[in-house]
Design a protein around this motif. Structure first.
Motif, PDB file in Angstrom:
ATOM      1  N   ALA A 113      -4.664 -18.647   3.739  1.00 50.65           N
ATOM      2  CA  ALA A 113      -4.090 -19.893   4.437  1.00 50.65           C
ATOM      3  C   ALA A 113      -3.322 -20.540   3.344  1.00 50.65           C
ATOM      4  N   LYS A 114      -2.253 -21.032   3.943  1.00 51.02           N
ATOM      5  CA  LYS A 114      -1.270 -22.210   3.441  1.00 51.02           C
ATOM      6  C   LYS A 114      -0.783 -22.929   4.335  1.00 51.02           C
ATOM      7  N   VAL A 115      -0.078 -24.211   3.631  1.00 55.08           N
ATOM      8  CA  VAL A 115       0.493 -25.060   4.670  1.00 55.08           C
ATOM      9  C   VAL A 115       1.949 -25.224   3.976  1.00 55.08           C
ATOM     10  N   GLU A 116       3.149 -24.991   4.721  1.00 63.10           N
ATOM     11  CA  GLU A 116       4.316 -24.877   4.098  1.00 63.10           C
ATOM     12  C   GLU A 116       5.566 -25.364   5.329  1.00 63.10           C
ATOM     13  N   ASP A 117       6.064 -26.373   5.030  1.00 66.58           N
ATOM     14  CA  ASP A 117       7.239 -26.722   5.960  1.00 66.58           C
ATOM     15  C   ASP A 117       6.496 -27.120   7.577  1.00 66.58           C
ATOM     16  N   GLY A 118       5.350 -27.707   7.501  1.00 65.56           N
ATOM     17  CA  GLY A 118       4.700 -28.161   8.530  1.00 65.56           C
ATOM     18  C   GLY A 118       3.957 -27.067   9.400  1.00 65.56           C
ATOM     19  N   ILE A 119       3.881 -26.126   8.800  1.00 67.56           N
ATOM     20  CA  ILE A 119       3.115 -24.842   9.514  1.00 67.56           C
ATOM     21  C   ILE A 119       2.013 -24.439   8.549  1.00 67.56           C
ATOM     22  N   LEU A 120       0.849 -24.423   9.308  1.00 64.79           N
ATOM     23  CA  LEU A 120      -0.287 -23.828   8.810  1.00 64.79           C
ATOM     24  C   LEU A 120      -0.283 -22.279   9.236  1.00 64.79           C
ATOM     25  N   SER A 121      -0.218 -21.528   8.014  1.00 61.88           N
ATOM     26  CA  SER A 121      -0.206 -19.910   8.125  1.00 61.88           C
ATOM     27  C   SER A 121      -1.324 -19.454   7.728  1.00 61.88           C
ATOM     28  N   VAL A 122      -2.263 -18.716   8.630  1.00 60.10           N
ATOM     29  CA  VAL A 122      -3.371 -17.957   8.270  1.00 60.10           C
ATOM     30  C   VAL A 122      -3.150 -16.558   8.214  1.00 60.10           C
ATOM     31  N   VAL A 123      -3.384 -15.902   7.077  1.00 63.31           N
ATOM     32  CA  VAL A 123      -3.067 -14.524   7.082  1.00 63.31           C
ATOM     33  C   VAL A 123      -4.505 -13.653   7.268  1.00 63.31           C
ATOM     34  N   MET A 124      -4.467 -12.657   8.126  1.00 65.08           N
ATOM     35  CA  MET A 124      -5.837 -11.941   8.123  1.00 65.08           C
ATOM     36  C   MET A 124      -5.434 -10.416   8.043  1.00 65.08           C
ATOM     37  N   PRO A 125      -5.723  -9.995   6.533  1.00 58.79           N
ATOM     38  CA  PRO A 125      -5.419  -8.605   6.576  1.00 58.79           C
ATOM     39  C   PRO A 125      -6.304  -7.642   7.255  1.00 58.79           C
ATOM     40  N   LYS A 126      -5.778  -6.533   7.562  1.00 59.46           N
ATOM     41  CA  LYS A 126      -6.422  -5.576   8.294  1.00 59.46           C
ATOM     42  C   LYS A 126      -7.362  -4.476   7.251  1.00 59.46           C
ATOM     43  N   ILE A 127      -8.343  -4.123   7.851  1.00 58.43           N
ATOM     44  CA  ILE A 127      -9.239  -3.146   7.047  1.00 58.43           C
ATOM     45  C   ILE A 127      -8.361  -1.938   6.926  1.00 58.43           C
ATOM     46  N   ALA A 128      -8.309  -1.525   5.688  1.00 57.94           N
ATOM     47  CA  ALA A 128      -7.375  -0.056   5.508  1.00 57.94           C
ATOM     48  C   ALA A 128      -8.312   1.046   6.045  1.00 57.94           C
ATOM     49  N   LYS A 129      -7.810   1.961   6.971  1.00 58.51           N
ATOM     50  CA  LYS A 129      -8.460   2.965   7.650  1.00 58.51           C
ATOM     51  C   LYS A 129      -8.327   4.090   6.639  1.00 58.51           C
ATOM     52  N   GLU A 130      -9.400   4.807   6.508  1.00 56.53           N
ATOM     53  CA  GLU A 130      -9.527   5.993   5.701  1.00 56.53           C
ATOM     54  C   GLU A 130      -9.330   7.247   6.597  1.00 56.53           C
ATOM     55  N   GLU A 131      -8.145   8.010   6.365  1.00 51.49           N
ATOM     56  CA  GLU A 131      -7.875   9.219   7.148  1.00 51.49           C
ATOM     57  C   GLU A 131      -8.760  10.147   6.410  1.00 51.49           C
ATOM     58  N   LYS A 132      -9.597  10.787   7.153  1.00 51.05           N
ATOM     59  CA  LYS A 132     -10.434  11.946   6.720  1.00 51.05           C
ATOM     60  C   LYS A 132      -9.817  13.041   7.114  1.00 51.05           C
ATOM     61  N   LYS A 133      -9.483  13.901   5.840  1.00 49.16           N
ATOM     62  CA  LYS A 133      -8.851  15.294   6.017  1.00 49.16           C
ATOM     63  C   LYS A 133      -9.990  16.363   6.330  1.00 49.16           C
ATOM     64  N   CYS A 134      -9.873  17.008   7.422  1.00 50.78           N
ATOM     65  CA  CYS A 134     -10.880  17.677   7.520  1.00 50.78           C
ATOM     66  C   CYS A 134     -10.403  19.360   7.541  1.00 50.78           C
ATOM     67  N   THR A 135     -10.830  20.079   6.398  1.00 45.26           N
ATOM     68  CA  THR A 135     -10.418  21.453   6.278  1.00 45.26           C
ATOM     69  C   THR A 135     -11.710  22.107   6.513  1.00 45.26           C
ATOM     70  N   LYS A 136     -11.406  23.076   7.553  1.00 45.23           N
ATOM     71  CA  LYS A 136     -12.735  23.494   8.040  1.00 45.23           C
ATOM     72  C   LYS A 136     -12.119  25.106   8.893  1.00 45.23           C
ATOM     73  N   ALA A 137     -13.208  26.161   8.682  1.00 41.24           N
ATOM     74  CA  ALA A 137     -12.559  27.385   9.303  1.00 41.24           C
ATOM     75  C   ALA A 137     -13.400  27.289  10.661  1.00 41.24           C
ATOM     76  N   ILE A 138     -12.684  27.706  11.856  1.00 38.39           N
ATOM     77  CA  ILE A 138     -13.295  27.833  13.042  1.00 38.39           C
ATOM     78  C   ILE A 138     -13.437  29.269  13.373  1.00 38.39           C
ATOM     79  N   GLU A 139     -14.649  29.375  13.809  1.00 39.85           N
ATOM     80  CA  GLU A 139     -15.193  30.774  14.298  1.00 39.85           C
ATOM     81  C   GLU A 139     -14.649  31.016  15.599  1.00 39.85           C
ATOM     82  N   ILE A 140     -14.005  32.188  15.787  1.00 40.46           N
ATOM     83  CA  ILE A 140     -13.385  32.691  17.126  1.00 40.46           C
ATOM     84  C   ILE A 140     -14.649  33.407  17.694  1.00 40.46           C
ATOM     85  N   SER A 141     -14.833  33.299  18.873  1.00 39.56           N
ATOM     86  CA  SER A 141     -15.874  34.331  19.643  1.00 39.56           C
ATOM     87  C   SER A 141     -15.198  35.124  20.485  1.00 39.56           C
TER      88      SER A 141
END
Length: 141
Positions: A113-141
């Motif tokens: 948070a910071k105060v500047e020019d009469g404005i209180l700003s609160v910055v709330m970072p997002k949690i970085a989403k981990e992209e899971k790469k899935c390499t997998k062989a799928i059996e065909i029936s």
């Protein structure tokens, strides 16, 4: 002859249900305007607080995990006129405190948070989403 108005407290009028606001909480006239914006990486909350210094602001996370913002401003102006021996004091006091529910994807450890020019700003970072790469062989029936 004028009609006589009779109000029976046992039987409210139909309009009482629509016009009676006694049950509603009163709005606080010192509540600042709040803007919330979202970007890819964070949320930013901006509170209008003209003339407020950072010493008057408190931002934190309470036990329930809510973002709490408190702004308290006390001012005393004293003017002495030695010629007339007159003292005038003007007091100004404003207090604001509010709790906000945070989105699930906010990293609570990195909120700033910071105060500047009469404005209180609160910055709330997002949690970085981990992209899971899935390499997998799928059996065909």
């Amino acid at each position: 002859m004028l009609p006589v108005m009779f109000k029976n407290s046992w039987f409210p009028t139909v309009f009482d249900d629509f016009l009676n606001t006694d049950f509603m909480p009163r709005a606080n006239s010192t509540a600042p305007a709040v803007n919330v914006k979202e970007s890819v990486n964070d949320y930013t909350m901006e509170l209008a607080a003209p003339g407020i210094k950072k010493e008057y602001c408190r931002v934190g996370i309470n036990d329930e995990g809510y973002l709490t913002i408190a702004i308290e401003n006390k001012q005393e102006h004293k003017h002495e006129d030695k010629q007339h021996h007159y003292i005038r004091r003007e007091f100004s006091y404003s207090n604001y405190e509010q709790s906000y529910a945070l989105p699930d994807d906010v990293d609570k450890e990195k909120i700033s948070a910071k105060v500047e020019d009469g404005i209180l700003s609160v910055v709330m970072p997002k949690i970085a989403k981990e992209e899971k790469k899935c390499t997998k062989a799928i059996e065909i029936s």
